[in-house]
Structures are given as structure tokens and as C-alpha cells.
Design a protein around this motif. Structure first.
Motif, mmCIF file in Angstrom:
data_model
loop_
_atom_site.group_PDB
_atom_site.id
_atom_site.type_symbol
_atom_site.label_atom_id
_atom_site.label_comp_id
_atom_site.label_asym_id
_atom_site.label_seq_id
_atom_site.Cartn_x
_atom_site.Cartn_y
_atom_site.Cartn_z
ATOM 1 N N GLN A 45 -1.605 -8.172 0.588
ATOM 2 C CA GLN A 45 -2.272 -8.979 -0.211
ATOM 3 C C GLN A 45 -2.493 -10.593 0.082
ATOM 4 O OE1 GLN A 45 -0.614 -6.354 -1.198
ATOM 5 N NE2 GLN A 45 -1.378 -5.488 -3.072
ATOM 6 N N VAL A 53 0.895 -1.084 0.077
ATOM 7 C CA VAL A 53 0.121 0.108 0.004
ATOM 8 C C VAL A 53 0.756 1.497 -0.164
ATOM 9 C CG1 VAL A 53 -2.030 -0.990 0.982
ATOM 10 C CG2 VAL A 53 -0.219 -0.300 2.529
ATOM 11 N N TYR A 81 -8.850 3.237 9.294
ATOM 12 C CA TYR A 81 -8.090 3.569 8.301
ATOM 13 C C TYR A 81 -7.670 2.234 7.667
ATOM 14 C CZ TYR A 81 -3.903 5.410 5.798
ATOM 15 O OH TYR A 81 -2.870 5.585 4.728
ATOM 16 N N GLU A 137 -9.654 -2.908 1.922
ATOM 17 C CA GLU A 137 -10.829 -2.664 0.728
ATOM 18 C C GLU A 137 -10.248 -2.088 -0.450
ATOM 19 O OE1 GLU A 137 -13.766 -4.111 0.832
ATOM 20 O OE2 GLU A 137 -13.090 -4.551 2.799
ATOM 21 N N GLN A 138 -8.936 -1.429 -0.345
ATOM 22 C CA GLN A 138 -8.483 -0.931 -1.600
ATOM 23 C C GLN A 138 -7.788 -1.929 -2.407
ATOM 24 O OE1 GLN A 138 -5.985 2.597 -0.563
ATOM 25 N NE2 GLN A 138 -7.697 3.557 0.382
ATOM 26 N N VAL A 139 -7.138 -2.747 -1.494
ATOM 27 C CA VAL A 139 -6.285 -4.019 -2.115
ATOM 28 C C VAL A 139 -7.002 -5.238 -2.403
ATOM 29 C CG1 VAL A 139 -4.178 -2.703 -1.332
ATOM 30 C CG2 VAL A 139 -4.897 -4.418 0.085
ATOM 31 N N ARG A 140 -8.009 -5.405 -1.705
ATOM 32 C CA ARG A 140 -8.686 -6.716 -1.892
ATOM 33 C C ARG A 140 -8.697 -7.393 -3.131
ATOM 34 N NH1 ARG A 140 -11.537 -9.381 2.163
ATOM 35 N NH2 ARG A 140 -11.621 -7.687 3.398
ATOM 36 N N HIS A 141 -9.105 -6.652 -4.229
ATOM 37 C CA HIS A 141 -9.242 -7.128 -5.499
ATOM 38 C C HIS A 141 -8.271 -6.780 -6.402
ATOM 39 C CE1 HIS A 141 -13.260 -8.432 -3.960
ATOM 40 N NE2 HIS A 141 -13.502 -7.469 -3.806
ATOM 41 N N LEU A 142 -7.031 -6.167 -5.865
ATOM 42 C CA LEU A 142 -6.055 -5.863 -6.853
ATOM 43 C C LEU A 142 -4.970 -6.886 -6.856
ATOM 44 C CD1 LEU A 142 -5.489 -2.059 -5.721
ATOM 45 C CD2 LEU A 142 -6.812 -2.711 -7.627
ATOM 46 N N GLU A 201 -10.247 0.709 5.243
ATOM 47 C CA GLU A 201 -9.873 1.295 4.079
ATOM 48 C C GLU A 201 -9.083 0.702 3.368
ATOM 49 O OE1 GLU A 201 -9.869 5.477 4.406
ATOM 50 O OE2 GLU A 201 -11.682 5.832 5.387
ATOM 51 N N LEU A 202 -7.841 0.499 3.487
ATOM 52 C CA LEU A 202 -6.604 -0.079 2.805
ATOM 53 C C LEU A 202 -6.987 -1.572 2.416
ATOM 54 C CD1 LEU A 202 -3.417 1.183 5.177
ATOM 55 C CD2 LEU A 202 -4.542 2.191 2.979
#
Length: 396
Positions: free
Chosen positions: A207, A153, A189, A195-200, A192-193
Motif C-alpha cells: 500500500q 497481503v 501474480y 490490484e487487490q490492495v490498490r483501493h484498500l 493481481e495482488l
């Protein structure tokens, strides 16, 4: 009337060195009582063999959730949160460790080395001399940048993470309301992080944690959040602190730094020696004996609390010749800074690599590096991790 006992952690000696209490205890009372910041009493193990036993023997429990359990500190204390891996006993600990086992393996850490080397050199490129504060401009920004990159991240809000860390780590001066508010903000916080990387796609630790499975089992959302917070805290606060201490030790006297300039091949061994002598915070999380346990220096009785020192065994003269000396080519038993047993630090390989790369970058680019202030006048923090509040260096 309360028993008069030494308070633990002990204060710092000159230049952040250990006080004489350790030598006295190593000689006279290697399992003596101390009074913790909470006011509770615990046995303090300081000899190398005793500490290895306390850290490795599962008859010493990290479960401090029962009524009347001893505490290390007042207020919000991460060392008693039952849902953080360092506070779990097997088999619950075994399950979580197995799920996290692939996050910071030696192979993965070596794969990150080129990126960390680039970060170290880029950070040095941005220095504006001739005098810099290595604590605020190098040690902590570098540690935060590395852990954010490794977590997958990059671009995290470093200032907010530093602020939350300062509030959450025991310092003896903050109320539980302020600490709880910081924890809730930090947790939100991290949600949020995640959720941002969950599907990346990516190979970052976060990850890997999200994708981790073992026989159909996986981390729960709560486990993800709590252990993400733990990794951010441990991944920058401890590394930034030990790097700050390391530069002072290498430059006072400067002959240590000069030797690395002349023999950069010594850097990996020098890092191990710096980790041995420059422990930023003493005392593994508190343990309680589940039954009577015989140690080399005596018996810990069932129900007694015990703290395993890191400084004591790292300075044990039965293990290390002239233990207070910094010997860059020392070849003796492994230090215990990262612990031992099932709770051995997950980030040990990463911390070693970070230190190696940053010190190597400085040795290469600034062979004349020196202190810009009197080492005996350096001010030190009073938080859980003892380090210089600032440390001014001459770049040329």
C-alpha cells in the motif's frame, strides 16, 4: 587457454562455515581475480575497508546493460535487470529509493513487532514434536508469513512463491526458458495482488509503495511489479536461509543456546553476531569501475569488474578478534551483511526484528531445544543461498 582461477562463489566448509580461501586471500591477495559462474573474470574484494569503499563509492557502477558487460551468472539474472532498484546508479536510483524510503523505516518495523511476535508464538503453538525440521516447518513458513503480513497481503500463495523463488535464484541448473516462464507467472501474480490492495486501506509495504509520491512523482506500474517481486524474494529467501543457519550455529555447540536461555537480553546482540558469521550467500551484485579507483589494498582499473565479498570482511581479523568464534556479546565494528552505501538493504531492520522475535520465542518456550542429528551430517543446498536442506530439532 583460460587462466586457472578460483571459482566464485567458493564452496562451503564443514557445517556451512567459510573455507580457508578467505583467510589466504585476506593475507595474500585481497583484490585477486576469480572466475564467476558466468565464466567472466572479476576482482574479489575481501578486506573490510576495501569492501566498504566498493559498496559506497559511486565510481563503482551497477549499470551492466552495455554490450559485453560482465555477468555473475548465466541464464536469467536479476542482478542485471535495469528496472530493479539494486541495479540502478544515481540519480535514477536516488529517485526510486526516495519513493520507497517510507516502506521499511525503523519506526514502521517497530510498529509491526507485536504482530510478528504473535506470529512467532502462534507458529510455535502449532508444532507437533518431539522432532521437527526447523527449515520446512519454521524458518521459511515464518519468513513468508511475515513478509506477506508486512507487504499487506496476508494469505498469499506461499508454495507458489517458494517455487518461483527456487527457479529465479541462480543455481546453475535451470534453463532460461523455465526461468522466464516462472518470472512471467510471478509478475502476473504480483499484478493481481497490486490490484487487490490498490483501493484498500492499510499500512502494508505494498500500500505504501502504491501511494508513494515525491514532488508529484510516483512509481510506475512496471516499477511496482518488479520491486514487489524483489521484496518477496529478498524478504523470505534470505531471512529463511539465515534463520536455518542460525539454529544450527546456536545448537552446535549447545552452550550458545543455553546462554540465551539464561540471558535473553543478549538476543539482539546475538542476532547481529549470527548475521555476521552466518551469511547465506556471498558476494554483493557485480560492479564495474567507471575510472581507476584506489583502494587500501590496491587499484581497480577503469572497466574492471569487482565483487564485494560479505564473508571476507565479516571475518577480517584486522576488524574482529577471533573472527571465526561466535561471541554473543561481541562489541566490535558493524558487519557488512546488509551492505553499505546507497544500496544498503531496505529490509535490514525487518530481518533483524524477525530473527530477534523467533529466537526469543524458542528460547522462552523450548529451553531444552537440541539438535536431533549429527551437525557434521547435515546436508546443504547448492543454490544461491547456502543453508541446511533440513535441520532436525528435539523440542524437549
Amino acid at each position: 587457454m583460460a587462466e586457472e582461477l578460483d571459482s566464485f562463489p567458493f564452496p562451503l566448509g564443514p557445517r556451512g562455515r567459510p573455507v580457508d580461501d578467505y583467510e589466504r586471500r585476506l593475507r595474500e591477495c585481497p583484490l585477486g581475480n576469480v572466475r564467476l559462474q558466468s565464466g567472466d573474470v572479476a576482482r574479489l574484494a575481501v578486506r573490510y575497508d576495501d569492501v566498504v569503499k566498493v559498496l559506497s563509492d559511486q565510481r563503482f557502477s551497477r549499470n551492466l546493460t552495455y554490450e559485453g558487460a560482465p555477468r555473475q551468472a548465466d541464464g536469467l539474472d536479476f542482478t542485471v535487470d535495469p528496472d530493479i532498484i539494486m541495479n540502478m546508479d544515481p540519480p535514477r536510483h536516488t529517485r526510486l529509493r526516495r519513493l520507497l524510503a517510507g516502506t521499511l523505516t525503523p519506526r514502521k518495523v517497530e510498529e509491526w513487532r507485536p504482530r510478528v511476535r504473535t506470529m512467532a508464538n502462534k507458529m510455535i503453538d502449532g508444532l507437533e514434536g518431539p522432532v521437527v525440521d526447523v527449515v520446512s516447518t519454521i524458518a521459511f513458513p515464518f519468513a513468508v508469513e511475515v513478509i506477506s503480513e508486512v507487504m499487506g497481503v496476508p494469505g498469499i500463495d506461499a508454495e507458489r512463491i517458494r517455487h518461483w523463488s527456487d527457479l529465479l535464484l541462480p543455481s546453475g541448473g535451470l534453463g532460461i526458458e523455465e526461468q522466464t516462464a516462472a518470472l512471467m507467472e510471478f509478475a502476473a501474480y504480483c499484478v493481481e495482488l497490486i490490484e487487490q490492495v490498490r483501493h484498500l486501506p492499510g499500512d502494508g509495504v505494498l500500500q505504501t509503495m502504491i501511494q508513494a509520491r515525491y514532488e508529484g512523482d510516483r512509481l510506475t506500474d512496471d516499477e511496482l511489479v518488479r520491486n514487489t517481486i524483489g521484496m518477496f524474494l529478498a524478504g523470505h529467501e534470505t531471512t529463511g536461509s539465515v534463520l536455518s543457519r542460525a539454529f544450527l550455529r546456536l545448537l552446535a555447540p549447545r552452550e550458545h543456546y543455553d546462554r540465551l536461555v539464561a540471558e535473553p537480553g543478549l538476543i539482539p546482540g546475538a542476532v547481529e553476531e549470527l548475521l555476521r558469521v552466518e551469511v547465506p550467500g556471498d558476494g554483493a551484485p557485480l560492479r564495474v569501475a567507471l575510472e581507476d579507483v584506489e583502494l587500501a589494498s590496491g587499484t581497480i582499473r577503469k572497466g574492471e569488474a569487482v565483487v564485494a565479498s560479505f564473508v571476507g570482511p565479516n571475518y577480517d581479523p584486522s576488524i574482529y578478534d577471533a573472527p571465526r568464534e561466535l561471541r554473543l556479546d561481541r562489541d566490535e565494528k558493524a558487519h557488512l551483511t546488509f551492505g553499505r552505501g546507497v544500496h544498503f538493504c531496505l529490509g535490514a531492520n525487518l530481518a533483524r526484528m524477525e530473527m530477534q522475535e523467533l529466537i526469543a520465542a524458542f528460547v522462552d518456550r523450548y529451553p531444552r531445544l537440541s539438535l536431533a542429528e549429527d551437525p557434521d551430517e547435515v546436508e546443504w543446498t547448492d543454490s544461491a543461498f547456502k543453508r541446511p536442506s533440513r535441520l532436525l530439532l528435539n523440542l524437549r
